[in-house]
Scaffold this active site. Sequence first.
Site, PDB file in Angstrom:
ATOM      1  N   SER A  90     -33.371  34.312  22.553  1.00  0.00           N
ATOM      2  CA  SER A  90     -33.460  34.651  21.087  1.00  0.00           C
ATOM      3  C   SER A  90     -33.877  33.487  20.381  1.00  0.00           C
ATOM      4  O   SER A  90     -33.998  33.672  19.112  1.00  0.00           O
ATOM      5  CB  SER A  90     -32.165  35.410  20.673  1.00  0.00           C
ATOM      6  OG  SER A  90     -31.164  34.723  20.951  1.00  0.00           O
ATOM      7  N   THR A 193     -30.369  34.714  17.342  1.00  0.00           N
ATOM      8  CA  THR A 193     -30.342  33.581  16.438  1.00  0.00           C
ATOM      9  C   THR A 193     -29.004  32.567  16.875  1.00  0.00           C
ATOM     10  O   THR A 193     -28.024  32.924  16.840  1.00  0.00           O
ATOM     11  CB  THR A 193     -30.259  34.231  15.017  1.00  0.00           C
ATOM     12  OG1 THR A 193     -30.865  35.066  14.970  1.00  0.00           O
ATOM     13  CG2 THR A 193     -30.113  33.092  14.010  1.00  0.00           C
ATOM     14  N   THR A 211     -34.483  30.560  15.331  1.00  0.00           N
ATOM     15  CA  THR A 211     -34.504  31.959  15.882  1.00  0.00           C
ATOM     16  C   THR A 211     -35.976  32.123  16.482  1.00  0.00           C
ATOM     17  O   THR A 211     -36.828  31.659  15.865  1.00  0.00           O
ATOM     18  CB  THR A 211     -34.012  33.183  15.216  1.00  0.00           C
ATOM     19  OG1 THR A 211     -34.019  34.402  16.112  1.00  0.00           O
ATOM     20  CG2 THR A 211     -35.165  33.445  13.949  1.00  0.00           C
ATOM     21  N   ARG A 221     -44.225  39.022  11.725  1.00  0.00           N
ATOM     22  CA  ARG A 221     -43.132  39.367  11.188  1.00  0.00           C
ATOM     23  C   ARG A 221     -42.092  38.011  11.063  1.00  0.00           C
ATOM     24  O   ARG A 221     -41.711  37.253  11.698  1.00  0.00           O
ATOM     25  CB  ARG A 221     -42.374  40.325  12.028  1.00  0.00           C
ATOM     26  CG  ARG A 221     -40.778  40.945  11.407  1.00  0.00           C
ATOM     27  CD  ARG A 221     -39.799  40.207  12.133  1.00  0.00           C
ATOM     28  NE  ARG A 221     -38.442  40.605  11.891  1.00  0.00           N
ATOM     29  CZ  ARG A 221     -37.315  40.114  12.067  1.00  0.00           C
ATOM     30  NH1 ARG A 221     -37.402  38.867  12.714  1.00  0.00           N
ATOM     31  NH2 ARG A 221     -36.066  40.592  12.036  1.00  0.00           N
ATOM     32  N   VAL A 222     -41.420  37.987   9.835  1.00  0.00           N
ATOM     33  CA  VAL A 222     -40.384  37.006   9.643  1.00  0.00           C
ATOM     34  C   VAL A 222     -39.053  37.673   9.310  1.00  0.00           C
ATOM     35  O   VAL A 222     -38.947  38.602   8.501  1.00  0.00           O
ATOM     36  CB  VAL A 222     -40.737  35.884   8.561  1.00  0.00           C
ATOM     37  CG1 VAL A 222     -39.834  34.957   8.109  1.00  0.00           C
ATOM     38  CG2 VAL A 222     -42.234  35.179   8.999  1.00  0.00           C
ATOM     39  N   GLY A 223     -38.115  37.030   9.902  1.00  0.00           N
ATOM     40  CA  GLY A 223     -36.713  37.706   9.516  1.00  0.00           C
ATOM     41  C   GLY A 223     -35.806  36.680   8.381  1.00  0.00           C
ATOM     42  O   GLY A 223     -36.388  36.182   7.682  1.00  0.00           O
ATOM     43  N   ASP A 224     -34.523  36.957   8.587  1.00  0.00           N
ATOM     44  CA  ASP A 224     -33.584  36.357   7.677  1.00  0.00           C
ATOM     45  C   ASP A 224     -33.520  34.917   7.928  1.00  0.00           C
ATOM     46  O   ASP A 224     -33.239  33.929   7.089  1.00  0.00           O
ATOM     47  CB  ASP A 224     -32.366  36.821   7.620  1.00  0.00           C
ATOM     48  CG  ASP A 224     -31.831  36.675   8.829  1.00  0.00           C
ATOM     49  OD1 ASP A 224     -32.411  37.111  10.145  1.00  0.00           O
ATOM     50  OD2 ASP A 224     -30.392  36.532   8.907  1.00  0.00           O
ATOM     51  N   THR A 244     -26.526  36.169  11.637  1.00  0.00           N
ATOM     52  CA  THR A 244     -27.237  36.687  12.999  1.00  0.00           C
ATOM     53  C   THR A 244     -27.239  38.242  12.643  1.00  0.00           C
ATOM     54  O   THR A 244     -26.393  38.763  12.111  1.00  0.00           O
ATOM     55  CB  THR A 244     -26.179  36.445  14.147  1.00  0.00           C
ATOM     56  OG1 THR A 244     -27.026  36.782  15.159  1.00  0.00           O
ATOM     57  CG2 THR A 244     -24.959  37.090  14.047  1.00  0.00           C
ATOM     58  N   GLY A 245     -28.320  38.918  13.390  1.00  0.00           N
ATOM     59  CA  GLY A 245     -28.461  40.212  13.483  1.00  0.00           C
ATOM     60  C   GLY A 245     -29.677  40.511  12.841  1.00  0.00           C
ATOM     61  O   GLY A 245     -30.624  39.763  12.932  1.00  0.00           O
ATOM     62  N   GLY A 247     -32.529  40.956  10.712  1.00  0.00           N
ATOM     63  CA  GLY A 247     -32.775  40.301   9.669  1.00  0.00           C
ATOM     64  C   GLY A 247     -33.324  41.120   8.427  1.00  0.00           C
ATOM     65  O   GLY A 247     -33.080  40.318   7.408  1.00  0.00           O
TER      66      GLY A 247
HETATM   67  N1  GLY Z   1     -31.622  37.234  12.478  1.00  0.00           N
HETATM   68  C1  GLY Z   1     -33.014  37.002  13.051  1.00  0.00           C
HETATM   69  C2  GLY Z   1     -34.079  37.793  12.887  1.00  0.00           C
HETATM   70  O1  GLY Z   1     -33.961  38.931  12.484  1.00  0.00           O
HETATM   71  O2  GLY Z   1     -35.210  37.506  12.939  1.00  0.00           O
END
Ligand code: GLY
Length: 332
Positions: A90, A193, A211, A221-224, A244-245, A247
């Site tokens: 990940s 992450t 991550t 796509r971009v997460g948190d 984590t999780g 995003g």
């Molecule tokens: N927490 C990582 C993501 O959602 O990309």
Amino acid sequence: MPDRRSFLKTSALGAAAAPILLDGCTPDSGETPESDARSETGVRPVALSTWDHGLAANDAAWPILTGGGSALDAVEAGVRISEADPTVTSVGYGGRPDRFGRVTLDACIMDERGRCGSVAFLQHIMHPISVARQVMEKTPHVMIVGQGALDFALANGFEREDLLHPDAAAAWERWKEENGEVTPRIDVNNHDTIGMLAVDQAGNLSGACTTSGAAFKYHGRVGDSPIIGAGLYVDNEVGGATATGWGEAVIRAVGCFLVVELMRQGHTPQAACELAVERVIEKNPDWRSIQVGFLALGKNGDHGSFCIAPGFNYALHAPDEGNQLIDSGSRI
Ligand code: GLY
């Protein structure tokens, strides 16, 4: 009369100073790395990282912290271990690709001066955290993404690499055969992450988060994780937090900024994480089908964590406690 800032600092330290401020009575034998952890100021360093791969990250950070190095150097060195480890599926090399088979990476870093740097949707670079640090240190910007981030990395000496590990390629082939269209949510079976927080012997805090994001995500796509305030936030007066999780759910709650602000209001790191998970639940009707976890480190070295569903764990390295894996409490 104390002003609000000094009152908050005093009350936070008063609540949990014992684990972090040394009494000055214990002689330093000079025989073990743990004894080296004690600084002249009496502040003990702490390294805190998400998930079991956080143990190796803490191991890399610890000599820096106990040798008088900065929390910033420690968190960068720590998460680089996960980024280079192909068994961590990940993060970095070994990370699962997007739906087109491309490994795209997100990372951010923040230091005790409130400086921060971030890269997102970055391909072909093994250590996005180090690129994020260079964004912080060499540019007037906070965030550089996509081709611009790759160009910046290559111009600053990073090597272009193929990051699609054979195991990740095989997992992508299986995904195409089995469901092909659906991006799996990040849930209890599918974690992600590395987020890392540290306090150094000078009492300064830094954090890092990196991550490969959601497996088989939409391209782009971009997460948190690269978003300051969502996947990571550090305020040297108060503490730091990382997430984590899934995003998307963390972004909706601006999760890590929330955790730090709750700590600023006087909540312990543990209570702040629990309240932030409640906020995520309020903002995300689908919360039972996702995982989100927060990890927080107070300025005084006190820490806390909480998540939606059981399964999230984290690694804590503190003097005289060693490097240990701890199960987080959960809402479900
Ligand atoms: N927490 C990582 C993501 O959602 O990309």
